[in-house]
Structures are given as structure tokens and as C-alpha cells.
Design an enzyme around this catalytic site. Structure first.
Site, PDB file in Angstrom:
ATOM      1  N   GLY A  12      26.240  64.985  65.915  1.00 37.52           N
ATOM      2  CA  GLY A  12      27.287  65.208  65.506  1.00 37.52           C
ATOM      3  C   GLY A  12      26.620  63.610  64.337  1.00 37.52           C
ATOM      4  N   ARG A 100      39.246  49.478  68.643  1.00 44.06           N
ATOM      5  CA  ARG A 100      38.917  48.261  67.382  1.00 44.06           C
ATOM      6  C   ARG A 100      39.419  47.490  67.705  1.00 44.06           C
ATOM      7  NH1 ARG A 100      37.610  52.301  62.870  1.00 44.06           N
ATOM      8  NH2 ARG A 100      35.308  53.017  63.622  1.00 44.06           N
ATOM      9  N   CYS A 131      33.872  52.484  59.181  1.00 40.35           N
ATOM     10  CA  CYS A 131      33.012  52.474  57.845  1.00 40.35           C
ATOM     11  C   CYS A 131      33.419  51.231  56.645  1.00 40.35           C
ATOM     12  CB  CYS A 131      31.782  54.203  57.036  1.00 40.35           C
ATOM     13  SG  CYS A 131      33.396  55.057  57.572  1.00 40.35           S
ATOM     14  N   HIS A 245      29.746  55.545  51.240  1.00 38.00           N
ATOM     15  CA  HIS A 245      31.530  55.110  50.141  1.00 38.00           C
ATOM     16  C   HIS A 245      31.139  53.996  49.513  1.00 38.00           C
ATOM     17  CE1 HIS A 245      32.608  57.291  53.585  1.00 38.00           C
ATOM     18  NE2 HIS A 245      33.187  56.555  54.575  1.00 38.00           N
TER      19      HIS A 245
HETATM   20  O1  25A Z   1      38.610  62.354  66.194  1.00 33.14           O
HETATM   21  P1  25A Z   1      38.335  61.524  65.427  1.00 33.14           P
HETATM   22  O2  25A Z   1      37.804  60.106  65.910  1.00 33.14           O
HETATM   23  O3  25A Z   1      39.073  61.618  64.418  1.00 33.14           O
HETATM   24  O4  25A Z   1      36.255  61.541  64.824  1.00 33.14           O
HETATM   25  C1  25A Z   1      36.549  63.343  63.613  1.00 33.14           C
HETATM   26  C2  25A Z   1      34.869  63.311  63.715  1.00 33.14           C
HETATM   27  O5  25A Z   1      34.572  61.800  62.716  1.00 33.14           O
HETATM   28  C3  25A Z   1      33.472  61.555  62.804  1.00 33.14           C
HETATM   29  C4  25A Z   1      32.710  62.979  64.077  1.00 33.14           C
HETATM   30  O6  25A Z   1      32.413  64.426  63.590  1.00 33.14           O
HETATM   31  C5  25A Z   1      34.617  63.114  64.327  1.00 33.14           C
HETATM   32  O7  25A Z   1      34.424  64.628  64.767  1.00 33.14           O
HETATM   33  N1  25A Z   1      33.090  61.057  63.447  1.00 33.14           N
HETATM   34  C6  25A Z   1      33.149  60.204  64.588  1.00 33.14           C
HETATM   35  N2  25A Z   1      32.927  58.383  64.261  1.00 33.14           N
HETATM   36  C7  25A Z   1      32.296  58.396  62.940  1.00 33.14           C
HETATM   37  C8  25A Z   1      31.871  57.429  62.248  1.00 33.14           C
HETATM   38  N3  25A Z   1      31.999  55.812  62.960  1.00 33.14           N
HETATM   39  C9  25A Z   1      32.243  59.527  62.401  1.00 33.14           C
HETATM   40  N4  25A Z   1      32.529  59.615  61.136  1.00 33.14           N
HETATM   41  C10 25A Z   1      31.696  58.107  60.901  1.00 33.14           C
HETATM   42  N5  25A Z   1      31.610  57.154  61.127  1.00 33.14           N
HETATM   43  P2  25A Z   1      30.657  64.565  63.779  1.00 33.14           P
HETATM   44  O8  25A Z   1      30.250  66.137  63.701  1.00 33.14           O
HETATM   45  O9  25A Z   1      29.583  63.790  63.039  1.00 33.14           O
HETATM   46  O10 25A Z   1      30.388  64.076  65.504  1.00 33.14           O
HETATM   47  C11 25A Z   1      31.017  64.891  66.259  1.00 33.14           C
HETATM   48  C12 25A Z   1      30.314  64.391  67.342  1.00 33.14           C
HETATM   49  O11 25A Z   1      31.631  64.422  68.563  1.00 33.14           O
HETATM   50  C13 25A Z   1      30.614  65.759  69.598  1.00 33.14           C
HETATM   51  N6  25A Z   1      31.842  65.852  70.743  1.00 33.14           N
HETATM   52  C14 25A Z   1      33.320  66.669  69.982  1.00 33.14           C
HETATM   53  N7  25A Z   1      34.016  66.784  71.098  1.00 33.14           N
HETATM   54  C15 25A Z   1      33.396  66.342  72.491  1.00 33.14           C
HETATM   55  C16 25A Z   1      31.931  65.797  71.901  1.00 33.14           C
HETATM   56  N8  25A Z   1      31.430  65.719  72.029  1.00 33.14           N
HETATM   57  C17 25A Z   1      31.478  65.602  73.684  1.00 33.14           C
HETATM   58  N9  25A Z   1      33.166  66.130  74.331  1.00 33.14           N
HETATM   59  C18 25A Z   1      33.694  66.351  73.491  1.00 33.14           C
HETATM   60  N10 25A Z   1      35.015  66.960  74.457  1.00 33.14           N
HETATM   61  C19 25A Z   1      30.201  66.400  68.537  1.00 33.14           C
HETATM   62  O12 25A Z   1      29.928  67.683  69.398  1.00 33.14           O
HETATM   63  C20 25A Z   1      29.854  65.729  67.987  1.00 33.14           C
HETATM   64  O13 25A Z   1      28.245  65.440  68.130  1.00 33.14           O
HETATM   65  P3  25A Z   1      29.939  68.741  69.386  1.00 33.14           P
HETATM   66  O14 25A Z   1      28.941  69.645  70.646  1.00 33.14           O
HETATM   67  O15 25A Z   1      31.096  69.516  69.181  1.00 33.14           O
HETATM   68  O16 25A Z   1      28.443  69.691  68.724  1.00 33.14           O
HETATM   69  C21 25A Z   1      29.016  69.441  67.232  1.00 33.14           C
HETATM   70  C22 25A Z   1      28.054  70.631  66.782  1.00 33.14           C
HETATM   71  O17 25A Z   1      27.813  71.826  66.813  1.00 33.14           O
HETATM   72  C23 25A Z   1      28.952  72.396  65.606  1.00 33.14           C
HETATM   73  N11 25A Z   1      30.079  72.292  65.341  1.00 33.14           N
HETATM   74  C24 25A Z   1      30.289  71.671  65.427  1.00 33.14           C
HETATM   75  N12 25A Z   1      32.080  72.720  65.614  1.00 33.14           N
HETATM   76  C25 25A Z   1      31.833  73.478  65.454  1.00 33.14           C
HETATM   77  C26 25A Z   1      30.449  74.033  65.351  1.00 33.14           C
HETATM   78  N13 25A Z   1      29.651  74.486  65.276  1.00 33.14           N
HETATM   79  C27 25A Z   1      30.289  76.340  65.770  1.00 33.14           C
HETATM   80  N14 25A Z   1      31.723  75.797  65.834  1.00 33.14           N
HETATM   81  C28 25A Z   1      32.590  75.111  65.509  1.00 33.14           C
HETATM   82  N15 25A Z   1      33.958  75.674  65.315  1.00 33.14           N
HETATM   83  C29 25A Z   1      28.441  71.029  64.129  1.00 33.14           C
HETATM   84  O18 25A Z   1      27.876  71.762  63.694  1.00 33.14           O
HETATM   85  C30 25A Z   1      27.558  70.225  65.350  1.00 33.14           C
HETATM   86  O19 25A Z   1      26.446  70.601  64.788  1.00 33.14           O
HETATM   87  O1  L14 Z   2      37.985  54.714  61.893  1.00 32.76           O
HETATM   88  O2  L14 Z   2      37.395  60.208  57.349  1.00 32.76           O
HETATM   89  O3  L14 Z   2      35.723  54.893  61.874  1.00 32.76           O
HETATM   90  O4  L14 Z   2      35.565  59.418  56.770  1.00 32.76           O
HETATM   91  C1  L14 Z   2      35.596  57.239  59.637  1.00 32.76           C
HETATM   92  C2  L14 Z   2      35.053  58.267  58.889  1.00 32.76           C
HETATM   93  C3  L14 Z   2      37.331  58.003  60.396  1.00 32.76           C
HETATM   94  C4  L14 Z   2      37.095  58.871  59.461  1.00 32.76           C
HETATM   95  C5  L14 Z   2      36.713  55.855  61.984  1.00 32.76           C
HETATM   96  C6  L14 Z   2      36.518  59.752  57.715  1.00 32.76           C
HETATM   97  C7  L14 Z   2      36.099  56.621  60.866  1.00 32.76           C
HETATM   98  C8  L14 Z   2      36.858  58.325  58.208  1.00 32.76           C
END
Ligand code: 25A
Ligand code: L14
Length: 340
Positions: A12, A100, A131, A245
Site C-alpha cells: 500500500g 487507538r 494523520c 494534509h
Molecule cells: O480499512 P481502513 O482502515 O478503512 O483503511 C482504508 C485504507 O486506508 C489506507 C490503506 O490503503 C487502507 O486500505 N490506510 C490505512 N492506514 C492508513 C494511514 N494511517 C492509510 N492511509 C493513510 N494513513 P492502501 O491502499 O495504502 O494500503 C492497503 C494495504 O493493505 C493491504 N491489505 C488489504 N487487505 C489485506 C491487506 N493485507 C493483508 N491482508 C488483507 N486482507 C493492501 O495489500 C495494501 O498493502 P493488497 O494486497 O490489497 O495490495 C494492494 C496493491 O494491489 C493493488 N490493488 C489493490 N486493490 C486492487 C489492486 N489491484 C487490482 N485490483 C484491486 N481491486 C494496489 O495498487 C496495491 O499496489
Molecule cells: O484513521 O481516508 O488513520 O484519509 C487515515 C486516512 C482513515 C482514513 C486513519 C483517509 C485513516 C483516512
């Protein structure tokens, strides 16, 4: 001597930045294990010039042998897997909102409450704040220490990278379509069209009609600052910006504090850079904060709505200081304090 480090959500936006930040800060990594979803199994990522294969998290029978696990794969994954890594002996530093507000889990911003890291032993988990909260509290802390804080009113201007790699592509594709005169593709990962259109909706709406993102700023600020009396009211807005941001922060203080004093204490504060020369059109900008680890503060002036108050403009890279850098800094405290 180094550590065995796992990154969960390695593919990600935040996950890839973990690798860059670990490299830049020369973090003592002896072994590195990368996890993501099954979709990414076998994908290769580079760390210190060497390629590492990505493993499917759900196919792993055990996590023994890991010292530190950095998580950024969303709340659902953290809820399920952080306790399993902890049980197998790792300290987990988690980026999601899952842990958190758990009273047994410290919520840490190294410039504000580094001492809280010590309480990680309850669950083996330390939480990285939201963030928008991180950059705000880094800027609030020096003002709090000088004048006390009664209330904060904040509006955010949040980049799309906060919603992950998919949201970055969404802004790109909508912008390209608009520029080439074709129909803008429909919104998928952001509630409405984000190109040329601020959207006041981040995360989900709650019963009080604030969003969860807004309430994170309310609740996490109190926990990090150890002050249940600070009142925070927030409006969180997604804007068509890729990284960083920005926030308009209005603070009512207990004691009087002049803008000059505020500027002085902010200049001395760790992790803060003051850019504040309106006569030369100098103030923090998202495009300049991108790729940096500091919190940038400017437009420091008297708040006109409060008798005692300060208004300011706060900008930081949400993927670095708002996520990856802050998480790695927490891990560095664990090492420096001899806690692992
Ligand atoms: O669930 P939440 O809390 O609401 O989180 C929402 C999103 O916010 C980001 C993160 O997105 C998350 O998905 N995030 C989380 N914390 C954050 C923070 N503190 C934050 N952003 C900012 N500040 P992200 O896309 O950056 O990262 C997601 C990562 O999570 C992995 N993941 C997802 N499901 C998982 C998992 N890992 C293990 N088990 C699971 N079941 C995800 O891995 C990614 O590393 P991935 O394997 O899904 O690969 C993502 C790569 O694949 C590409 N891709 C994604 N979706 C698709 C896709 N390609 C084709 N089709 C798709 N549908 C992406 O380009 C990426 O390279
Ligand atoms: O709670 O979508 O840290 O901008 C941070 C990024 C939730 C989503 C968190 C976004 C994430 C948020």
C-alpha cells in the site's frame, strides 16, 4: 545488532513508504518479511537494493521470530492479526484506527508523549494516531505547554493519498478525463467526484452527524495530550491534492499568548518548521511539505473570535509524518529505551 521486522500491508501507499523510511533512517533491520493480501502474493518490493517477495498474510500459519511488526492494512486486518503477531512475540506498531482508543494501548506521537510507549506491554500493541491528528498535536503541544488549551476548532484540507493508492488513481483518472474533454468516470473510492470538487466526507458518518475522521481528531487529541478537558470541533474535507494534509487551526488558550510568543515556542519545538512571512507570500504549502518529515506551521496570528487565542495553518505529509515516519519513530523509541 539488528531486528527482525515485518511489514503488514507492504504494497500500500503507507507500506511502501515504511520501506523507504526504514532505509533513509538506517533502521537496524536484520531480516525483513513483507505481507499483504493474497492479491499481492509474489509481488516484489525493493529494500536496500535487494528484492523481497510479498507473502499472503492469510496463508501464514505462525508469526514466530518477528521482533517488530509495522501494520498498515486497514482496521479489520489489524483487529484480527495484531494480537496474533503480539502473541508470537512481536511488538506491533499499528497505523489503523482499530486499537487507538483502547485504554490498554498507548497512542503515541514522539514529539508529544514519547513516554507512553512504555505501556505497550499490556497488549504488545502501540497505536499510531490518525494523520490529521498527528500534525495538529505536534503544533498544539508547544502552545499547550506555554498557555494551556481550552478549545480547538479545526478544518482540514486532506489529500487523496489518505484513502490509499486506489484513491490516488481515482483523482488522476478523473483529472485526465476532464483535461481531455471526456466524461469524468464515476466516483468509486471517494464519496463524490474529487477532481475540482472538495468533499466534506472522510470515513463514515456517525450518529452525531460528524464523520468518524472528525471524531478521531476529538478523541485522539485528548488521549495523546492526556487532557480530557480539551474541547475539539472538526470539519474534515477531502480536497483534490495528492499528498499532504493542510489544516486551519483555531485555538482558545487559558492564558494570554501573543502571536510573537506562539511563533517563538513553535520555532523551538521538535519536529516543527515555522514558515511565516506573509509580506513575501510565505506560508506552508502542501506541495512543499510532500516528501518531508516535519510539521510546517504558518499564518500565525491572533484569533479574532476568542479573547485569548491563536490561529494558524498547519501542513504535513500525511503518508510520512502522518503515518510511516511516525510509526518508525515509535519503533526507534522502543530500541533507544531498551524496551525490545
Ligand atoms: O480499512 P481502513 O482502515 O478503512 O483503511 C482504508 C485504507 O486506508 C489506507 C490503506 O490503503 C487502507 O486500505 N490506510 C490505512 N492506514 C492508513 C494511514 N494511517 C492509510 N492511509 C493513510 N494513513 P492502501 O491502499 O495504502 O494500503 C492497503 C494495504 O493493505 C493491504 N491489505 C488489504 N487487505 C489485506 C491487506 N493485507 C493483508 N491482508 C488483507 N486482507 C493492501 O495489500 C495494501 O498493502 P493488497 O494486497 O490489497 O495490495 C494492494 C496493491 O494491489 C493493488 N490493488 C489493490 N486493490 C486492487 C489492486 N489491484 C487490482 N485490483 C484491486 N481491486 C494496489 O495498487 C496495491 O499496489
Ligand atoms: O484513521 O481516508 O488513520 O484519509 C487515515 C486516512 C482513515 C482514513 C486513519 C483517509 C485513516 C483516512
Amino acid at each position: 545488532m539488528g531486528y527482525r521486522v515485518a511489514v503488514v500491508g507492504a504494497t500500500g501507499e503507507v507500506g511502501r513508504t515504511f520501506l523507504r523510511v526504514l532505509e533513509e533512517r538506517d533502521f537496524p533491520v536484520d531480516e525483513l518479511v513483507l505481507f499483504a493480501s493474497e492479491r499481492s502474493e509474489g509481488k516484489r518490493l525493493t529494500f536496500r537494493g535487494r528484492e523481497y517477495g510479498v507473502r499472503a498474510l492469510n496463508k501464514e500459519p505462525s508469526f514466530k521470530g518477528i521482533d517488530i511488526a509495522l501494520f498498515s492494512a486497514g482496521g479489520r486486518i489489524s483487529k484480527e492479526y495484531a494480537p496474533r503477531f503480539a502473541k508470537d512475540g512481536a511488538v506491533v506498531v499499528d497505523n489503523s484506527s482499530a486499537w487507538r482508543m483502547d485504554p490498554q494501548v498507548p497512542l503515541v506521537v514522539p514529539e508529544v508523549n514519547p513516554e507512553d510507549v512504555r505501556n505497550f506491554k499490556n497488549k504488545g500493541i502501540i497505536a499510531n494516531p490518525n494523520c490529521s491528528t498527528i500534525q495538529m498535536v505536534v503544533a498544539l503541544k508547544p502552545i499547550y505547554d506555554r498557555a494551556g488549551i481550552k478549545r480547538v476548532v479545526v478544518s482540514t484540507y486532506q489529500s487523496v493519498s489518505g484513502a490509499g493508492a486506489k484513491a490516488i488513481r481515482e483523482l488522476e483518472e478523473q483529472t485526465k478525463a476532464w483535461c481531455s474533454g471526456s466524461e469524468i468516470p464515476p466516483a468509486r473510492y471517494i464519496a463524490h467526484q474529487i477532481a475540482f470538487n472538495p468533499v466534506p466526507h472522510i470515513d463514515v458518518f456517525l450518529e452525531n452527524n460528524y464523520t468518524k475522521e472528525e471524531m478521531k481528531m476529538v478523541n485522539e487529541t485528548r488521549k495523546i495530550m492526556h487532557d480530557e478537558n480539551i474541547k475539539v470541533s472538526a470539519t474534515a474535507v477531502r480536497v483534490p491534492v495528492f499528498y499532504s494534509h493542510s489544516e486551519a487551526v483555531h485555538i482558545e488558550t487559558h492564558e494570554p499568548i501573543s502571536p510573537e510568543e506562539a511563533r517563538e515556542v513553535l520555532k523551538e519545538a521538535p519536529g516543527v518548521v515555522v514558515i511565516d512571512d506573509p509580506s513575501r507570500a510565505e506560508y506552508p504549502l502542501a506541495i512543499n511539505a510532500q516528501g518531508r518529515d516535519e510539521v510546517f506551521v504558518g499564518r500565525i496570528r491572533k484569533d479574532l473570535a476568542f479573547e485569548k487565542g491563536i490561529a494558524m495553518w498547519v501542513v504535513a505529509d500525511n503518508i510520512r509524518k502522518g503515518a510511516a515516519t511516525n510509526t518508525v519513530q515509535i519503533a526507534e523509541i522502543l530500541i533507544k529505551e531498551g524496551l525490545i
